[in-house]
Design an enzyme around this catalytic site. Structure first.
Site, PDB file in Angstrom:
ATOM      1  N   ALA A 305      -6.776  -3.905   2.109  1.00 14.08           N
ATOM      2  CA  ALA A 305      -7.682  -2.869   1.602  1.00 14.08           C
ATOM      3  C   ALA A 305      -7.349  -2.572   0.147  1.00 14.08           C
ATOM      4  O   ALA A 305      -6.256  -2.869  -0.329  1.00 14.08           O
ATOM      5  CB  ALA A 305      -7.573  -1.595   2.440  1.00 14.08           C
ATOM      6  N   MET A 306      -8.318  -1.979  -0.554  1.00 16.95           N
ATOM      7  CA  MET A 306      -8.127  -1.562  -1.944  1.00 16.95           C
ATOM      8  C   MET A 306      -8.812  -0.225  -2.136  1.00 16.95           C
ATOM      9  O   MET A 306      -9.974  -0.045  -1.794  1.00 16.95           O
ATOM     10  CB  MET A 306      -8.708  -2.611  -2.904  1.00 16.95           C
ATOM     11  CG  MET A 306      -8.602  -2.223  -4.371  1.00 16.95           C
ATOM     12  SD  MET A 306      -6.879  -1.983  -4.888  1.00 16.95           S
ATOM     13  CE  MET A 306      -7.097  -0.770  -6.199  1.00 16.95           C
ATOM     14  N   GLU A 307      -8.069   0.733  -2.739  1.00 17.38           N
ATOM     15  CA  GLU A 307      -8.463   2.136  -2.770  1.00 17.38           C
ATOM     16  C   GLU A 307      -9.409   2.507  -3.896  1.00 17.38           C
ATOM     17  O   GLU A 307      -9.440   3.671  -4.323  1.00 17.38           O
ATOM     18  CB  GLU A 307      -7.214   3.011  -2.874  1.00 17.38           C
ATOM     19  CG  GLU A 307      -6.424   2.876  -4.184  1.00 17.38           C
ATOM     20  CD  GLU A 307      -5.314   1.843  -4.142  1.00 17.38           C
ATOM     21  OE1 GLU A 307      -4.406   1.909  -4.989  1.00 17.38           O
ATOM     22  OE2 GLU A 307      -5.350   0.982  -3.253  1.00 17.38           O
ATOM     23  N   ASN A 308     -10.215   1.577  -4.409  1.00 18.31           N
ATOM     24  CA  ASN A 308     -11.128   1.905  -5.508  1.00 18.31           C
ATOM     25  C   ASN A 308     -11.767   3.277  -5.278  1.00 18.31           C
ATOM     26  O   ASN A 308     -12.250   3.575  -4.188  1.00 18.31           O
ATOM     27  CB  ASN A 308     -12.241   0.855  -5.593  1.00 18.31           C
ATOM     28  CG  ASN A 308     -11.717  -0.554  -5.572  1.00 18.31           C
ATOM     29  OD1 ASN A 308     -10.906  -0.937  -6.384  1.00 18.31           O
ATOM     30  ND2 ASN A 308     -12.185  -1.332  -4.599  1.00 18.31           N
ATOM     31  N   HIS A 340      -4.790   5.717   4.899  1.00 21.25           N
ATOM     32  CA  HIS A 340      -3.977   5.364   3.731  1.00 21.25           C
ATOM     33  C   HIS A 340      -4.855   5.289   2.482  1.00 21.25           C
ATOM     34  O   HIS A 340      -4.511   5.846   1.424  1.00 21.25           O
ATOM     35  CB  HIS A 340      -3.283   4.025   3.991  1.00 21.25           C
ATOM     36  CG  HIS A 340      -2.447   3.526   2.862  1.00 21.25           C
ATOM     37  ND1 HIS A 340      -1.085   3.627   2.841  1.00 21.25           N
ATOM     38  CD2 HIS A 340      -2.784   2.899   1.695  1.00 21.25           C
ATOM     39  CE1 HIS A 340      -0.609   3.101   1.726  1.00 21.25           C
ATOM     40  NE2 HIS A 340      -1.627   2.641   1.012  1.00 21.25           N
ATOM     41  N   GLU A 341      -6.002   4.608   2.587  1.00 23.26           N
ATOM     42  CA  GLU A 341      -6.884   4.465   1.423  1.00 23.26           C
ATOM     43  C   GLU A 341      -7.527   5.793   1.047  1.00 23.26           C
ATOM     44  O   GLU A 341      -7.768   6.072  -0.134  1.00 23.26           O
ATOM     45  CB  GLU A 341      -7.956   3.407   1.691  1.00 23.26           C
ATOM     46  CG  GLU A 341      -7.417   2.035   2.093  1.00 23.26           C
ATOM     47  CD  GLU A 341      -6.336   1.522   1.159  1.00 23.26           C
ATOM     48  OE1 GLU A 341      -6.464   1.686  -0.065  1.00 23.26           O
ATOM     49  OE2 GLU A 341      -5.354   0.942   1.666  1.00 23.26           O
ATOM     50  N   GLU A 363       1.889   4.381  -3.454  1.00 28.61           N
ATOM     51  CA  GLU A 363       1.909   3.737  -2.142  1.00 28.61           C
ATOM     52  C   GLU A 363       2.776   4.476  -1.129  1.00 28.61           C
ATOM     53  O   GLU A 363       2.420   4.567   0.048  1.00 28.61           O
ATOM     54  CB  GLU A 363       2.386   2.283  -2.280  1.00 28.61           C
ATOM     55  CG  GLU A 363       1.516   1.415  -3.174  1.00 28.61           C
ATOM     56  CD  GLU A 363       0.078   1.291  -2.680  1.00 28.61           C
ATOM     57  OE1 GLU A 363      -0.214   1.724  -1.538  1.00 28.61           O
ATOM     58  OE2 GLU A 363      -0.753   0.767  -3.435  1.00 28.61           O
TER      59      GLU A 363
END
Length: 916
Positions: A305-308, A340-341, A363
């Protein structure tokens, strides 16, 4: 909107000086670091216009206007750009004050540093603003870096295309020229061109769509101006995905996007995301800073995943959850990932790190806070109890090696951030935050974090900024001892590698002495010259304890401290020496505890008499500490294995997970020795009662934590050839032979392994067919494990020769090596293909770590050394830990094998074969 831009711009300008000062004076920027941008220009706003020809020729026409402020009178502007081609006469610089063009003398590219320097004929005026305009072209990548494209198939059998972004950590420069460092925040106005049958998404909501002149069927989508943010959080998406919102929640700010076939499997993630937003808003007292969050399940990603900000991307398999097909573990894992994101929208996005050195601030906090949030949303899951094993104990195993690194690690080159992008910033970061919560109290930490987020919102912060804010809050609440600061305590945990083991000696009644030293999983680690003086590695250790007279485990605030400057600490208030004492309540401290032999015996007696006196977290702690101390040669295996005897009566998941995680090492080390059968008999005796109570048949109506326990027991029951597993395997074999339709029961994959072992070619091919058909990574991994269980060498070799690439090869080797036959075949595959594999540095270190981690004799060491002699110095450095592990395993056999053999015999588990 324009007024907002001006206000935000002024706000950013006011922060420039402090940011520059931090950069120049802090430990994050070195005066000779030629990989960093000079602090001469501050970006204020980007206007980005991109037209990607997705699925046509995958080129991109780009235009960017960057509003900048000159911090000094300079004659050159340096920014980041790579894999971008500037059009002829494609650079302009205009003064914002008078709209005059600034003459450009030329440009210079520095590909090794991703720089482009624009040289000017005249100097810019300090404190004045300018607009840098660049027209360019680029190409969409085919791997998930920068702005990239991938394909997927819908049920109509038509191939479709998606373009998405992955800008973390420093890949925005692949998509548009920019100042690609996290501290250089700005606002962004994004315009994306798309064909009419596609949808465009970005960080902010869509403002309007307008047709593109002379391009029928094409539209420009304009998105609202973002809040100030780092370039790595900018995100674009162009796709034909379908979407849905949370059912029954008209005011939801969350939308899920996936291919249509799996859209109905996003309900779980939507619910978790919405509840997570609400929880964090209430917890921090700070509202979500953007009006929406789009969550996208992508067929190709670089990470899970990526938190953009406002446009979170997930790997498809990590995002969706099927009530009929997914496992209990995947339900919890997807919830943790989504939360988390969401936590990142505050930690990392609202307040961003000044530089990658403090990656853990983003993180570690997101990892810890996601567990706190899920514990409130799903209390029956007991995730904070699980945290002790899945996060704290797991990362301790990594952090006890010589090649570990501090939580806060200097990173000069963003391209090398992946070298420290491991469990340390995530799980150790989260573990020491959990420790800090118990030191300061949860309410003080909560207030301090709220103050920190409010103080630095839309800005950047470093570790010392957090320490300062928490100290002020803690002193106000009286949570810190007089004269101590959070920085003084916590720097010992973030700036040093490893962690301590404290040794408790009770020389007389009522007192104990405590000493600390760094813990190494193998004492071999401590014999090498690692350039660090062990005397310098000391920590501020919070001491909590209780005893047999008053077994009260709730009070986790430190009763006293073992300081770095103390050779030892004397503790009073303990019972007489015939009563046990236990330290590190609920394992809230990030350290191990070793007792004198008398106290270990008292703890073992209590476990055998009534283990429920200790909470689950401390039972898991006693198990993990004792078995790791024994593995390190500090404690006798006689003591550690005696600790495990009580498991015969254990019913809770967390202690079982801690135990089997550790017993797995002994199982692997004994696998080819004469004592393996006796050890299996002991394990079978341990698990028999809990298997009888819980069973192996899947039941999705059970509490999730019991389903997790059943998954764990299924694996070991099948490894130990338990009758319940054998019966399930026999049923599978009947279905294989009858050509019945097969689906994988999500929580019980071990029976497939046994069926493949017993069913030969027909069973293997049936599972292979299932494996090739499933898109779900959790089920795919379970089926892959089953494929590796075959006893047919030709099937294993056939799988290895099936055009495996990248991580598929790594996974195949991992699955294959779980049997004795597979271990040899996997190693000889690597040996025979070593020259080819060495030329694949992206996977070669992982392959060696996978196949060699349980080597333990001279022959193994010789062959491993022969391969490592052929690698480059950088790869050799990465693999130095493998060599140390093999040496450690060999030492373990010499030291521990006979001890375990004797213990098994004395405990009644000994297999004698009459050879005469």
């Amino acid at each position: 909107m324009e007024l907002n831009r001006i206000v935000i711009g002024i706000f950013l300008i006011c922060q420039m000086t402090s940011v520059a000062a931090k950069e120049n004076n802090g430990r994050n920027r070195s005066s000779n670091n030629r990989l960093r941008l000079p602090t001469q220009v501050q970006p204020i706003n980007y206007k980005i216009k991109l037209q990607p020809y997705v699925g046509i020729n995958n080129t991109v026409d780009g235009h960017v206007e960057i509003e900048i402020r000159a911090l000094r009178a300079i004659s050159r502007i340096r920014l980041h750009m790579t894999k971008i081609f500037i059009k002829p006469r494609g650079i302009k610089l205009i003064s914002t004050d008078n709209s005059e063009s600034i003459a450009i003398r030329g440009t210079k590219k520095e590909p090794r540093r991703d720089f482009i320097t624009i040289r000017l004929r005249d100097r810019l005026v300090a404190s004045s603003t300018y607009t840098l305009i660049i027209d360019f072209t680029s190409k969409l990548n085919y791997e998930p870096k920068g702005f990239y494209t991938s394909t997927y198939w819908e049920q109509d059998d038509r191939q479709r295309y998606v373009a998405a972004t992955q800008f973390w950590p420093a890949l925005a420069r692949n998509s548009f020229p920019c100042f690609d460092e996290p501290a250089l925040k700005a606002t962004f106005d994004v315009f994306l061109a798309r064909q009419e049958h596609m949808t465009a998404l970005s960080n902010m909501p869509l403002l309007e769509s307008t047709p593109i002149p002379q391009q029928p069927g094409w539209y420009w989508d304009q998105f609202a101006t973002t809040v100030p943010m780092s370039t790595y959080l900018v995100a674009f998406l162009i796709t034909e995905f379908l979407n849905r919102t949370l059912e029954g929640n008209e005011g939801s700010r969350v939308t899920a996007w996936t291919r249509g076939e799996i859209l109905d499997q996003t309900q779980h993630s939507l619910d978790v995301c919405e509840r997570g937003i609400n929880y964090f808003e209430e917890y921090f007292g700070i509202e979500l800073s953007i009006p929406k969050i789009d969550m996208v399940g992508l067929p190709l990603t670089a990470h899970n995943a990526m938190e953009n900000w406002g446009l979170i991307t997930f790997s498809e398999s990590s995002f969706v959850y099927s009530t009929s097909e997914s496992t209990a573990a995947s339900k919890q894992e997807s919830a943790e990932l989504v939360t988390h994101e969401v936590a990142h929208q505050w930690f990392g996005n609202l307040v961003s790190i000044t530089w990658w050195t403090d990656l853990w601030l983003s993180e570690g906090f997101s990892t810890y806070m996601s567990n706190v949030a899920i514990d409130k949303m799903f209390p029956s899951w007991q995730v904070l109890d699980q945290f002790v094993v899945t996060r704290l104990q797991t990362v301790m195993a990594v952090d006890s090696l010589l090649n570990s690194h501090p939580v806060s690690t200097t990173v000069q080159d963003p391209a090398k951030i992946h070298e420290v992008f491991d469990e340390i910033p995530y799980s150790k970061g989260a573990s020491i935050i959990r420790m800090m919560s118990h030191i300061l109290s949860e309410s003080t930490l909560r207030e301090g974090l709220s103050n920190y987020l409010d103080r630095f919102k839309f800005k950047n912060a470093a570790q010392d900024d957090l320490w300062e804010t928490l100290t002020v809050t803690a002193l106000k609440s009286g949570s810190l001892p007089h004269g101590m600061t959070v920085k003084e305590i916590m720097d010992t945990w973030t700036l040093q590698p490893g962690y301590p083991v404290i040794t408790i000696e009770r020389p007389d009644n009522y007192t104990a002495t405590i000493k600390q030293t760094r813990f190494y999983l193998s004492m071999l680690e401590n014999n090498g010259n690692n350039g660090i003086s062990e005397e310098d590695l000391r920590w501020y250790i919070p001491i909590t304890f209780t005893d047999q007279n008053y077994p009260y485990f709730v009070h986790t605030k430190p009763r006293t401290w073992l300081r770095p400057q103390d050779d030892q600490l004397t503790v009073t208030g303990l019972p007489s020496r015939d009563k046990w004492a236990i330290f590190n309540l609920q394992q809230t401290g990030y350290f191990r505890v070793n007792y004198d032999s008398a106290n270990w015996e008292l703890l073992i007696e209590q476990l055998l008499r009534d283990h429920t006196v200790f909470p689950e977290s401390n039972r898991a702690q006693i198990i993990d500490d004792s078995l790791n101390l024994a593995r390190a040669g500090i404690l006798s295996y006689t003591v550690a294995l005696n600790v495990t005897k009580y498991l015969y009566r254990e019913e809770a998941y967390t202690p079982w997970l801690a135990a089997l995680n550790n017993l797995r090492y002994i199982d692997v080390m004994l696998r080819s020795t004469p004592q393996y059968g006796a050890f299996q008999d002991y394990l079978r005796w341990l698990v028999e009662p809990i298997i009888s109570r819980v069973g192996l048949e899947e039941n999705k109506e059970d509490p999730l934590v019991q389903q997790l326990l059943r998954m764990l027991l299924d694996e070991w029951a099948c490894k130990l050839e338990h009758p319940a597993c054998l019966a399930m395997a026999d049923d599978l074999l009947k279905r294989f032979s009858n050509k019945s339709t097969l689906t994988l029961d999500g929580n019980v994959g071990g029976a497939y392994c046994v069926a493949v072992q017993r069913g030969g070619r027909e069973a293997w091919l049936a599972v292979w067919k299932l494996f090739r058909q499933t898109p779900n990574t959790v089920r795919r991994d379970a089926l892959g494990q089953a494929l590796g269980c075959t006893t047919y060498a030709w099937l294993i070799n056939m799988q290895l020769q099936s055009d495996l690439q990248g991580m598929d090869l790594v996974d195949a080797l991992r699955w294959i090596r779980q049997t004795e036959l597979g271990r040899y075949i996997a190693w000889f595959y690597v040996w025979n293909n070593r020259r080819t594999l060495i030329r694949r540095p992206q996977i070669f270190p992982t392959i060696i770590q996978t196949v060699a981690k349980d080597f333990y004799n001279d022959h193994h060491r010789f062959m491993l050394s022969a391969i490592l002699e052929q690698v480059d110095p950088e790869t050799g450095r990465l693999l130095s830990g493998v060599t140390a592990t093999v040496a450690s395993n060999q030492k373990w056999h010499l030291r521990s094998y006979s001890v375990i053999q004797l213990w098994l015999a004395e405990t009644g588990f000994s297999i004698q074969i009459d050879l005469h």
